[in-house]
Design a protein around this motif. Structure first.
Motif, PDB file in Angstrom:
ATOM      1  N   MET A 108       0.814  -1.206   0.000  1.00 52.55           N
ATOM      2  CA  MET A 108       0.000   0.000   0.000  1.00 52.55           C
ATOM      3  C   MET A 108       0.853   1.264   0.000  1.00 52.55           C
ATOM      4  SD  MET A 108      -3.084  -0.969  -0.228  1.00 52.55           S
ATOM      5  CE  MET A 108      -4.226  -2.307   0.130  1.00 52.55           C
ATOM      6  N   ASP A 109       1.865   1.296   0.835  1.00 51.66           N
ATOM      7  CA  ASP A 109       2.720   2.480   0.919  1.00 51.66           C
ATOM      8  C   ASP A 109       3.483   2.713  -0.381  1.00 51.66           C
ATOM      9  OD1 ASP A 109       1.879   2.925   3.469  1.00 51.66           O
ATOM     10  OD2 ASP A 109       3.539   1.839   4.405  1.00 51.66           O
ATOM     11  N   ILE A 110       3.857   1.606  -1.051  1.00 55.66           N
ATOM     12  CA  ILE A 110       4.612   1.734  -2.305  1.00 55.66           C
ATOM     13  C   ILE A 110       3.744   2.379  -3.373  1.00 55.66           C
ATOM     14  CG2 ILE A 110       5.781   0.465  -4.143  1.00 55.66           C
ATOM     15  CD1 ILE A 110       6.455  -1.688  -2.092  1.00 55.66           C
ATOM     16  N   SER A 111       2.493   1.951  -3.479  1.00 58.65           N
ATOM     17  CA  SER A 111       1.610   2.445  -4.539  1.00 58.65           C
ATOM     18  C   SER A 111       1.245   3.911  -4.353  1.00 58.65           C
ATOM     19  CB  SER A 111       0.331   1.602  -4.596  1.00 58.65           C
ATOM     20  OG  SER A 111      -0.415   1.760  -3.407  1.00 58.65           O
ATOM     21  N   THR A 112       1.330   4.423  -3.118  1.00 62.14           N
ATOM     22  CA  THR A 112       0.945   5.819  -2.868  1.00 62.14           C
ATOM     23  C   THR A 112       2.113   6.789  -2.999  1.00 62.14           C
ATOM     24  OG1 THR A 112       1.278   5.477  -0.488  1.00 62.14           O
ATOM     25  CG2 THR A 112      -0.943   5.155  -1.358  1.00 62.14           C
ATOM     26  N   GLN A 113       3.329   6.265  -3.208  1.00 63.18           N
ATOM     27  CA  GLN A 113       4.492   7.150  -3.278  1.00 63.18           C
ATOM     28  C   GLN A 113       4.577   7.908  -4.598  1.00 63.18           C
ATOM     29  OE1 GLN A 113       7.896   4.708  -2.437  1.00 63.18           O
ATOM     30  NE2 GLN A 113       7.343   4.407  -0.288  1.00 63.18           N
ATOM     31  N   GLY A 114       4.255   7.234  -5.715  1.00 57.88           N
ATOM     32  CA  GLY A 114       4.374   7.863  -7.032  1.00 57.88           C
ATOM     33  C   GLY A 114       3.049   8.476  -7.461  1.00 57.88           C
TER      34      GLY A 114
END
Length: 336
Positions: A108-114
């Motif tokens: 989840m955190d990865i997908s919200t970074q970009g």
């Protein structure tokens, strides 16, 4: 708990094929006999022939002292027996949902970074989804709408929907340019639509032949059909694709004639009209009536009427002879 192919607990469905219903839809005979058994404490086996579901649902069990009689299972006990597998299934599903959440949480955190990803091509299946996407693009449009609408006169219902969508755009000061085929000049419904859409920001032109249906919003998103039945469309957001389609529109637009201006055809001998001249060109290329009608935006009957007039003007007695006479007459060489 065993399940049938439909995913329903076997215990909740009567196993008697001649008496099919679930326990939540207990038949009148079953409800009456079960209530009687509860009041009397037992019921004769012969009396429940009309309600075999009472045995299937374990609401009655054999009397240990007399096989000819049945005793009722208390409602609280029966309810608990039928609720238990449901509660267990709910518990299992909750456990599964927790496991799914834990599995995806690290990503989840990865997908919200970009920045959010916009699909270059989205397949829209079904009229409702296509219209929903068009409505959203219409609501977001701020500067310009380009539309190509091939074919002849428009259907009243379709024009009504287009009118609502078009007016909502024009009233916001958005420029709207539409390309139709020449045949709409003889369509009262399309001309009435043009009158309703009359505005300084609205321009309508016509051309003899057009590409397939196309709508471009703000040169950022375009819609094209993906099937002939128009049940599937493509939503395009790749800048290169959208710009290419916008350039195609501009080339067609520059060759088109304003709807309210008379089309000027070069004089052609033998009394052949401009439409018949175009049909002659397509006949020489080998197109059949259906193909010619579709390309020129007319119905097949009208197309065949023009072919008949063309044949009469050239003195043709057959379709094969017509092609020969068109080539021999030299009428197609005038254009070059």
């Amino acid at each position: 708990m065993f399940r049938n192919l439909g995913g329903e607990d076997m215990a909740t469905k009567s196993t008697n094929p001649a008496h099919p219903h679930g326990i939540t839809e207990l038949c009148q005979a079953g409800a009456r006999l079960y209530a009687s058994a509860l009041r009397l404490g037992r019921i004769a086996r012969a009396d429940i022939e009309a309600a075999p579901c009472l045995i299937d649902f374990a609401l009655l069990h054999p009397d240990p002292d007399d096989a000819a009689w049945l005793r009722p299972v208390p409602p609280s006990v029966a309810l608990a027996q039928h609720l238990h597998p449901l509660e267990r299934e709910i518990l299992e599903r909750r456990k599964h949902s927790v496991q799914l959440t834990e599995s995806f949480e690290p990503f989840m955190d990865i997908s919200t970074q970009g920045p959010p990803v916009t699909h270059a091509i989205t397949v829209l299946e079904g009229v409702n989804r296509i219209n929903a996407a068009l409505d959203q693009a219409t609501a977001e449009c701020r500067t310009e709408v380009l539309t190509v609408q091939p074919g002849g006169g428009r259907i009243e219902d379709r024009l009504s929907k287009s009118l609502d969508r078009g007016l909502s755009v024009v009233q916001r000061g958005v420029r709207m340019r539409t390309l139709y085929q020449h045949t709409v000049r003889h369509s009262p419904s399309t001309l009435a639509y043009a009158e309703r859409m009359a505005d300084s920001n609205v321009e309508i032109r016509t051309l003899e032949e057009l590409v397939e249906r196309l709508i471009v919003f703000d040169r950022t998103v375009a819609f094209i059909p993906a099937q002939d039945d128009r049940q599937v469309a493509l939503e395009l957001r790749h800048p290169g694709l959208v710009e290419y389609l916008a350039n195609v529109f501009e080339q067609l637009w520059n060759r088109a004639a304003p709807l309210r201006e008379e089309i000027k055809y070069e004089p052609i001998p033998l009394g052949i009209s401009g439409v018949q001249y175009s049909i002659a060109q397509l006949l020489i290329e080998g197109h059949v009536d259906d193909s010619i009608a579709r390309r020129l935006g007319m119905n097949v009957r009208t197309c065949r009427a023009h072919v008949a007039k063309l044949a009469a003007a050239l003195g043709s007695n057959s379709r094969a002879q017509l092609g020969y006479l068109i080539a021999r007459s030299g009428i197609l060489e005038q254009d070059s």
